[in-house]
Design a protein around this motif. Structure first.
Motif: not given
Length: 69
Positions: A22-34, A41-54
């Motif tokens: 729900p946290v990641l889905n609520a971020m409108s700048e994220i188009d897709h994540w996995h 490393d339990k790699t989180l891949t994020i597609e979208g125009n969002i700053s890594p800090e956010l």
């Protein structure tokens, strides 16, 4: 242009995944994540125009750690 950012996380099980969804889905700048739970490393891949800090801060607020790869 789609921006792809990868993070090393401590999201390591389906229960953890359910908590961050729900946290990641609520971020409108994220188009897709996995999250690759099978990756050490339990790699989180994020597609979208969002700053890594956010992303790091949002996961921290949810109780998880993330660092940019």
């Amino acid at each position: 242009d789609i921006k792809i950012t990868k993070f090393k996380t401590n999201i390591n099980c389906p229960h953890c995944l359910a908590k961050v969804t729900p946290v990641l889905n609520a971020m409108s700048e994220i188009d897709h994540w996995h999250v690759e739970l099978e990756n050490p490393d339990k790699t989180l891949t994020i597609e979208g125009n969002i700053s890594p800090e956010l992303v790091v801060q949002a996961l921290k607020d949810a109780g998880y750690q993330a660092e940019t790869l």
